[in-house]
Design a protein around this motif. Structure first.
Motif, PDB file in Angstrom:
ATOM      1  N   ALA A 582      -7.674  53.511  49.449  1.00 15.34           N
ATOM      2  CA  ALA A 582      -8.735  54.411  48.976  1.00 15.34           C
ATOM      3  C   ALA A 582     -10.041  54.142  49.695  1.00 15.34           C
ATOM      4  O   ALA A 582     -10.849  55.058  49.926  1.00 15.34           O
ATOM      5  N   GLY A 583     -10.288  52.885  50.070  1.00 15.83           N
ATOM      6  CA  GLY A 583     -11.513  52.572  50.798  1.00 15.83           C
ATOM      7  C   GLY A 583     -11.577  53.278  52.129  1.00 15.83           C
ATOM      8  O   GLY A 583     -12.643  53.761  52.541  1.00 15.83           O
ATOM      9  N   TRP A 584     -10.422  53.339  52.815  1.00 16.80           N
ATOM     10  CA  TRP A 584     -10.393  54.049  54.097  1.00 16.80           C
ATOM     11  C   TRP A 584     -10.694  55.537  53.899  1.00 16.80           C
ATOM     12  O   TRP A 584     -11.401  56.148  54.694  1.00 16.80           O
ATOM     13  N   ALA A 585     -10.158  56.100  52.822  1.00 16.09           N
ATOM     14  CA  ALA A 585     -10.413  57.516  52.527  1.00 16.09           C
ATOM     15  C   ALA A 585     -11.900  57.750  52.286  1.00 16.09           C
ATOM     16  O   ALA A 585     -12.465  58.773  52.698  1.00 16.09           O
ATOM     17  N   ALA A 586     -12.575  56.808  51.601  1.00 13.66           N
ATOM     18  CA  ALA A 586     -14.017  56.952  51.355  1.00 13.66           C
ATOM     19  C   ALA A 586     -14.792  56.918  52.666  1.00 13.66           C
ATOM     20  O   ALA A 586     -15.730  57.705  52.875  1.00 13.66           O
ATOM     21  N   LYS A 587     -14.423  55.987  53.573  1.00 10.98           N
ATOM     22  CA  LYS A 587     -15.105  55.932  54.874  1.00 10.98           C
ATOM     23  C   LYS A 587     -14.876  57.215  55.659  1.00 10.98           C
ATOM     24  O   LYS A 587     -15.788  57.714  56.334  1.00 10.98           O
ATOM     25  N   LYS A 588     -13.645  57.750  55.579  1.00 11.21           N
ATOM     26  CA  LYS A 588     -13.355  59.001  56.280  1.00 11.21           C
ATOM     27  C   LYS A 588     -14.201  60.139  55.714  1.00 11.21           C
ATOM     28  O   LYS A 588     -14.747  60.967  56.466  1.00 11.21           O
ATOM     29  N   ALA A 589     -14.353  60.177  54.380  1.00 11.92           N
ATOM     30  CA  ALA A 589     -15.167  61.223  53.761  1.00 11.92           C
ATOM     31  C   ALA A 589     -16.623  61.087  54.186  1.00 11.92           C
ATOM     32  O   ALA A 589     -17.314  62.090  54.443  1.00 11.92           O
ATOM     33  N   GLU A 590     -17.130  59.854  54.277  1.00 13.90           N
ATOM     34  CA  GLU A 590     -18.527  59.643  54.707  1.00 13.90           C
ATOM     35  C   GLU A 590     -18.709  60.090  56.154  1.00 13.90           C
ATOM     36  O   GLU A 590     -19.705  60.740  56.506  1.00 13.90           O
ATOM     37  N   GLU A 591     -17.719  59.764  57.006  1.00 11.25           N
ATOM     38  CA  GLU A 591     -17.773  60.186  58.413  1.00 11.25           C
ATOM     39  C   GLU A 591     -17.791  61.713  58.520  1.00 11.25           C
ATOM     40  O   GLU A 591     -18.564  62.294  59.295  1.00 11.25           O
ATOM     41  N   LEU A 592     -16.939  62.371  57.736  1.00  8.55           N
ATOM     42  CA  LEU A 592     -16.888  63.830  57.765  1.00  8.55           C
ATOM     43  C   LEU A 592     -18.182  64.447  57.247  1.00  8.55           C
ATOM     44  O   LEU A 592     -18.663  65.459  57.762  1.00  8.55           O
ATOM     45  N   SER A 593     -18.756  63.852  56.202  1.00  7.42           N
ATOM     46  CA  SER A 593     -19.993  64.383  55.634  1.00  7.42           C
ATOM     47  C   SER A 593     -21.101  64.380  56.677  1.00  7.42           C
ATOM     48  O   SER A 593     -21.873  65.341  56.797  1.00  7.42           O
ATOM     49  N   ARG A 594     -21.185  63.291  57.452  1.00  9.95           N
ATOM     50  CA  ARG A 594     -22.204  63.233  58.512  1.00  9.95           C
ATOM     51  C   ARG A 594     -21.906  64.256  59.608  1.00  9.95           C
ATOM     52  O   ARG A 594     -22.805  64.927  60.111  1.00  9.95           O
ATOM     53  N   ALA A 595     -20.621  64.325  60.012  1.00 12.10           N
ATOM     54  CA  ALA A 595     -20.264  65.225  61.116  1.00 12.10           C
ATOM     55  C   ALA A 595     -20.487  66.690  60.759  1.00 12.10           C
ATOM     56  O   ALA A 595     -20.808  67.508  61.632  1.00 12.10           O
ATOM     57  N   LEU A 596     -20.295  67.034  59.483  1.00 12.01           N
ATOM     58  CA  LEU A 596     -20.422  68.439  59.066  1.00 12.01           C
ATOM     59  C   LEU A 596     -21.852  68.839  58.740  1.00 12.01           C
ATOM     60  O   LEU A 596     -22.118  69.997  58.432  1.00 12.01           O
ATOM     61  N   HIS A 597     -22.766  67.895  58.780  1.00 14.37           N
ATOM     62  CA  HIS A 597     -24.188  68.198  58.558  1.00 14.37           C
ATOM     63  C   HIS A 597     -24.813  68.474  59.923  1.00 14.37           C
ATOM     64  O   HIS A 597     -25.280  67.573  60.622  1.00 14.37           O
TER      65      HIS A 597
END
Length: 652
Positions: A582-597
């Motif tokens: 789940a920690g990896w999924a959270a990091k992936k979500a944070e990476e995507l949030s930055r990339a999509l902004h």
């Protein structure tokens, strides 16, 4: 003394004449009995062989028409489904109420429909709005649908609970269509809330399909019909569904035959049987029925034996005349007549075999015969085929099967090919009552050539002459048909604007991954473009579509090729992939949030794009699609509630 000798000579001559007459009479009786027996046996053999020929040709005709129908109707079905899932068309319908009096709005829809008509050369492309009842086509607004008009019954039946798509035969009421009888493919259009926005579809003139049926009727004899589940003829060379003619009443078959045909719903196999001919005493017809699930219709092939019986009776009569002539000149031309008779029988048999061979070769590329019981080739042509692959003619069939698989069949299909056509499996299927095997695979003729798609139809039968089970294999190159089918499947699963999976395809692929690895850990991501409605309201739908495409490209770049990525709503996307924790999924979500902004600019317009993300982790947050979707959506809601432009892991 001379008188005594003369009397002896006369008596001897009379005795000789008597013996000769008796001998000739005996020979004549033997020949008559022999020829009569031969004529009767020949008649019976020809009759039996002709019945088998009718059965085989009818089965092949049914199969040929079925696949031609699929190649004709698959495209309009897929085109209608594509239009029904087009977000642009949905947008037109959702905005109709505000544009009822706007001629430009009508012109836009008219152009949309006309584009499809010209691109695919259909006779009719239409759209019916559930909101206003307007019937649009490529000429504009043709009419408004009214419930009390019986011509509109199909529309209200489909609107009020009918299937998502259907086919019906009706006259085309559009202006300048001359009420031509047409096959319509109708598809429902659903809004984001699941409500029916309207019905869209295409139409083909029925004469296309009638020409197809006539081609087979002229080529192979008999009659071909497409009927609905109640027995009414939808399409034939002489009737259409618009006339409401019942096949079984028209030909006097009765309810037993009706029930047998209409209850048959085999997806690939055909139902075949003999039935008494009500119009001809002692006559019978052969019927082959095949269910076409894509149309919910039945394909019926009917062959009568009256013409064949008359031909055989004429042949028998001619034989009797020949016998009478032979008896007159029996002592002079007996050898010649017997040889001529044998030549005639041989020629008739060869003609019959040649007719069948031509009929089958028009449908298939190669035909081989195998003796399954004795595990060997059944004729020289099959032996030559084995020999062309470097297999000696005396090689057992099961050994040759492995050599063929090794030399020609693509590795991914070898196991299925061998398992299907081994002697053990063929005999087992025959004992179960299954006389037809089919396998589609990729093969190549030589190591230097590319693989192509091939279909083998194998027909199993008992050969009483040697008391063994034989198998005919019909090989047909289906490369073009198969590649088109695969392309259409891929196109039906892809969102037209973004190239990602559609919502339905996304769910199917996720469910498949979960079924294959129920205990594996996966991340289920849902993305929603923040404030996207403001983009459309402020800059228009064209700019909004560009934002969606840019957003989809960015999402795609952050996932691997094998991950499931789909567009599940107007501005909503989903991704599903294996995760270590789940920690990896959270990091992936944070990476995507930055990339999509990001800031998106086009044509002097600029918009700050951001996304709200919700994540659920399987199996912790669910083991099925619905549970994971619900939990990821709940996490997405939490992100929006906090102010958007971020992510939430469900349960945190």
């Amino acid at each position: 003394m001379h008188k005594t000798k003369a009397g002896a000579h006369r008596k001897g001559g009379q005795a000789k004449n008597t013996i000769l007459m008796r001998t000739n009479l005996l020979v004549c009786v033997v020949i008559i009995i022999g020829f009569l027996a031969t004529a009767v046996l020949s008649y019976q053999a020809n009759y039996s062989a002709s019945l088998q020929n009718i059965e085989q040709v009818s089965a092949l005709t049914s199969e040929g028409i079925y696949y031609r129908l699929m190649s004709i109707l698959t495209k309009p079905v897929n085109v209608s489904l594509t239009m029904a899932n087009d977000s642009l068309l949905k947008g037109y319908l959702e905005g109709e109420r505000a544009n009822l009096g706007d001629g430009a709005y009508v012109h836009t829809i008219q152009e949309y429909l006309d584009t499809y008509r010209r691109k695919y050369e259909y006779d009719s492309v239409f759209l019916v709005s559930a909101e206003s009842g307007r019937y649009y086509n490529f000429n504009g607004v043709d009419r408004v649908m009214e419930r009390d008009n019986p011509e509109n019954a199909w529309y209200y039946a489909m609107l009020e609970g009918g299937p998502d798509y259907s086919l019906n035969v009706d006259n085309d009421e559009v202006a300048n269509a001359d009420n031509e009888v047409t096959v319509f493919v109708n598809c429902k259009i659903y809004g984001d809330g699941g409500q029916v926005l309207g019905i869209v579809g295409v139409g083909l003139r029925i004469n296309y399909l009638q020409a197809l049926l006539k081609e087979y009727e002229d080529g192979f004899g008999g009659h071909a019909f497409l009927i609905d589940g109640t027995g009414h003829i939808e399409i034939s060379t002489s009737h259409t569904g618009y006339e409401q003619v019942d096949l079984f009443d028209e030909y006097g078959y009765g309810d037993a035959v009706r029930d047998k045909v209409c209850s048959w719903h085999g997806d690939t196999d055909a139902c075949s049987f003999w039935v008494e001919d009500a119009a001809v005493a002692g006559g019978k017809n052969y019927v082959v029925a095949r269910y076409v699930p894509e149309l919910s219709w039945h394909l019926v092939i009917e062959r009568d034996t009256a013409r064949m019986t008359r031909a055989l009776q004429r042949q028998l009569f001619q034989t009797m005349v020949i016998i009478a002539g032979i008896i007159v000149a029996i002592l002079i031309v007996i050898t010649y007549v017997i040889r001529g008779f044998n030549r005639q029988i041989t020629r008739l048999t060869e003609d019959r075999q040649e007719t069948f061979r031509h009929a089958t070769e028009q449908l298939y590329d190669n035909i081989y015969e195998l003796n399954i019981s004795h595990n060997c080739a059944a004729n020289p042509s099959t032996e030559r085929y084995f020999e062309s692959l470097g297999v000696p003619r005396t090689t057992p069939y099961d050994k040759a099967l492995h050599v063929i698989a090794e030399n020609q069949i693509k590795p991914a299909h070898r196991e299925g090919y061998i398992a299907t056509f081994t002697p053990e499996n063929v005999l087992q299927e025959f004992q179960k009552g299954n006389t037809h095997l089919r396998y589609e695979f990729m093969m190549r003729e030589s190591l230097e050539e590319a693989y192509f798609w091939m279909r083998i139809d194998a027909h199993i039968y008992y050969w009483p002459e040697d008391g063994s089970v034989h198998m005919f294999t019909y090989r047909k190159n289906i490369d073009a048909e198969k590649r088109l089918e695969l392309r259409m499947e891929a196109r039906a699963q892809s969102d037209e604007m973004t190239g990602l999976y559609t919502k339905t395809a996304t769910q199917q692929h996720i469910e498949q991954r979960l079924a294959e690895d129920g205990d594996g850990m996966f991340g289920f991501f849902i993305f929603d473009i923040d404030n996207f409605k403001q983009v459309n309201d402020r800059f228009g739908h064209a700019f909004g579509d560009e934002v969606i495409r840019m957003f989809a490209d960015t999402v795609r770049q952050h996932f691997r090729k094998g991950d499931v990525i789909g567009r599940i709503g107007g501005d909503e996307f989903a991704a599903f992939l294996p995760v270590p924790d789940a920690g990896w999924a959270a990091k992936k979500a944070e990476e995507l949030s930055r990339a999509l902004h990001v800031a998106y600019e086009s044509g002097g317009m600029r918009w700050e794009v951001s996304a709200s993300i919700g994540v659920a982790v399987a199996p912790r947050d669910g083991r099925d699609f619905d549970t994971l979707y619900r939990n990821a959506d709940a996490a997405l809601y939490c992100t929006k509630k906090r102010g958007k432009d971020g992510y939430t892991i469900f349960g945190n």
